[in-house]
Design an enzyme around this catalytic site. Structure first.
Site, PDB file in Angstrom:
ATOM      1  N   HIS A   1       8.553 -31.716  24.128  1.00  0.00           N
ATOM      2  CA  HIS A   1       7.460 -32.443  24.790  1.00  0.00           C
ATOM      3  C   HIS A   1       7.600 -32.323  26.299  1.00  0.00           C
ATOM      4  CE1 HIS A   1       6.010 -34.742  21.200  1.00  0.00           C
ATOM      5  NE2 HIS A   1       7.241 -34.491  20.789  1.00  0.00           N
TER       6      HIS A   1
ATOM      7  N   HIS B   1       4.104 -34.870  13.279  1.00  0.00           N
ATOM      8  CA  HIS B   1       5.355 -35.632  13.278  1.00  0.00           C
ATOM      9  C   HIS B   1       5.355 -36.487  12.008  1.00  0.00           C
ATOM     10  CE1 HIS B   1       5.595 -34.653  17.565  1.00  0.00           C
ATOM     11  NE2 HIS B   1       6.784 -35.223  17.644  1.00  0.00           N
TER      12      HIS B   1
ATOM     13  N   HIS C   1       9.876 -27.425  19.448  1.00  0.00           N
ATOM     14  CA  HIS C   1       9.481 -28.843  19.479  1.00  0.00           C
ATOM     15  C   HIS C   1      10.006 -29.457  20.777  1.00  0.00           C
ATOM     16  CE1 HIS C   1       8.508 -32.646  17.035  1.00  0.00           C
ATOM     17  NE2 HIS C   1       8.730 -33.034  18.290  1.00  0.00           N
TER      18      HIS C   1
ATOM     19  N   GLU D   1      10.000 -39.313  10.229  1.00  0.00           N
ATOM     20  CA  GLU D   1      10.910 -39.710  11.317  1.00  0.00           C
ATOM     21  C   GLU D   1      11.006 -41.235  11.257  1.00  0.00           C
ATOM     22  OE1 GLU D   1       9.341 -39.035  15.248  1.00  0.00           O
ATOM     23  OE2 GLU D   1      11.301 -39.097  16.218  1.00  0.00           O
TER      24      GLU D   1
ATOM     25  N   GLY E   1       3.159 -39.802  18.494  1.00  0.00           N
ATOM     26  CA  GLY E   1       3.011 -41.226  18.782  1.00  0.00           C
ATOM     27  C   GLY E   1       3.692 -42.079  17.725  1.00  0.00           C
TER      28      GLY E   1
ATOM     29  N   ASP F   1      13.106 -31.777  21.259  1.00  0.00           N
ATOM     30  CA  ASP F   1      12.164 -32.896  21.326  1.00  0.00           C
ATOM     31  C   ASP F   1      11.919 -33.324  22.780  1.00  0.00           C
ATOM     32  OD1 ASP F   1      10.335 -34.533  20.150  1.00  0.00           O
ATOM     33  OD2 ASP F   1      11.749 -36.029  19.413  1.00  0.00           O
TER      34      ASP F   1
ATOM     35  N   ASP G   1       6.238 -34.236  28.704  1.00  0.00           N
ATOM     36  CA  ASP G   1       6.488 -35.507  29.406  1.00  0.00           C
ATOM     37  C   ASP G   1       7.912 -36.042  29.197  1.00  0.00           C
ATOM     38  OD1 ASP G   1       5.965 -36.117  26.766  1.00  0.00           O
ATOM     39  OD2 ASP G   1       4.429 -37.630  27.167  1.00  0.00           O
TER      40      ASP G   1
HETATM   41 ZN    ZN Z   1       8.378 -34.948  19.015  1.00  0.00          ZN
END
Ligand code: ZN
Length: 330
Positions: free
Chosen positions: A14, A198, A12, A201, A171, A278, A16
């Protein structure tokens, strides 16, 4: 204790949220992209989440600058290669990098071009740095993006098992519930594209339940599953792993302290818990740090090894590839 030996696989991660300030500045200078500062140390302040971050929504604002340099083939290639190099240097053997191709089309790139150039970087990283990687393509929780989300599914189908292994839904979870995306995941199921969502959370256990019902193969975070016994039972029965990312969970205020992480309770019930980062830059973390965090709050060596094994076994790769990764652990 050296947790580097356990920090082998990140499922997991990302793109960006994990760019180094240095590579952002390099690409920005090459392409004449406006940045608030061209000093790496200064820029880091704009990329990292502030300590008084209130929510997942505020956390997501940190992605504005990274996305500016992910709009060209040059930027995408360099950022991906640089990320994989840093992971290889840190000792990781395999990563599933997730990103939303629809966020990299502002300067005219097509979603399939975005994916193609990232796959090239992934191949080159394997040749140069001996780190394996695959892509997870994120659908985005946004308004009026049904068509671009559909396009992402089409692109995922095209490159499935050729460097793309799954879809994801990312998102603002609390603003756009899973149910809004049900038709898209029905399509993904029909096309036999695995997906993660996701959930649990920013939203509660009910979002994990709906992700399970929609057919998610893994759950991103899923922390709030702890509030609902029936959800936890489903996770066990269906063998659906949770992708837990402690530092990120603290930053988004999903938990108030690391001690609140329900990892041990999940493990006791037989839930498959994996450990991941993450957003390495936004949360100023790395995989070794995540193992260190758990060790610092009393997790045993054995428990950390279990998390590392779970993470390897939950990857979207063949059994043979998993065996190879497990051999590094023992
Ligand atoms: Zn994430």
């Amino acid at each position: 204790m050296d947790y580097k030996k356990y920090a082998l696989v990140d499922l997991h991660l990302h793109l960006d949220g994990s760019l180094s300030p240095e590579i952002i500045i390099e690409v920005a200078k090459e392409e004449g992209i406006n940045l608030p500062t061209y000093d790496a140390k200064e820029l880091r302040k704009y990329l990292e989440v502030p300590e008084d971050c209130k929510s997942l929504n505020e956390y997501l604002e940190r992605f504005d600058i990274p996305n500016r340099v992910l709009q060209s083939k040059n930027g995408l290639y360099k950022c991906m290669l640089n990320l994989l190099k840093r992971e290889a240097d840190a000792g990781l053997k395999y990563v599933e990098v997730r990103m939303a191709p629809q966020l990299s089309t502002q300067k005219g790139l097509k979603q399939n071009e975005v994916v193609e150039i990232l796959l090239q970087a992934s191949k080159d990283a394997f040749d140069k740095y001996k780190i394996k990687s695959n892509l997870i393509l994120c659908l985005m929780r946004m308004q009026n993006n049904m068509m671009v989300n559909l396009k992402t599914i089409e692109v995922a189908a095209k490159y499935l098992n050729k460097g793309v292994v799954a879809l994801d839904l990312a998102g603002a979870e609390a603003l756009f519930p899973n149910e809004n995306f049900e038709a898209l995941f029905e399509l993904a199921r029909n096309m036999r594209i695995p997906f993660t969502i996701h959930a649990g959370e920013a939203s509660g256990a009910e979002s994990v339940r709906s992700a399970i019902n929609m057919g998610a193969s893994r759950i991103g975070h899923g922390i709030h599953s702890i509030d609902d016994e029936s959800v936890m039972k489903s996770l066990v029965e269906k063998k659906i792993p949770l992708e837990i990312c402690p530092k990120s969970n603290l930053d988004t205020k999903t938990i108030k302290s690391f001690e609140e992480l329900p990892i041990r309770e999940f493990l006791k019930r037989g839930i498959i818990v994996t450990l991941n980062t993450d957003d390495m830059t936004v949360s100023s973390t790395n995989l070794v740090n995540e193992y260190n965090i758990l060790s610092s709050i009393g997790y045993s060596d054995e428990e950390l090894k279990t998390l590392s094994e779970n993470t390897i076994k939950s990857a979207f790769i063949s059994d043979k590839e998993k065996e190879e990764l497990l051999s590094y652990l023992n």
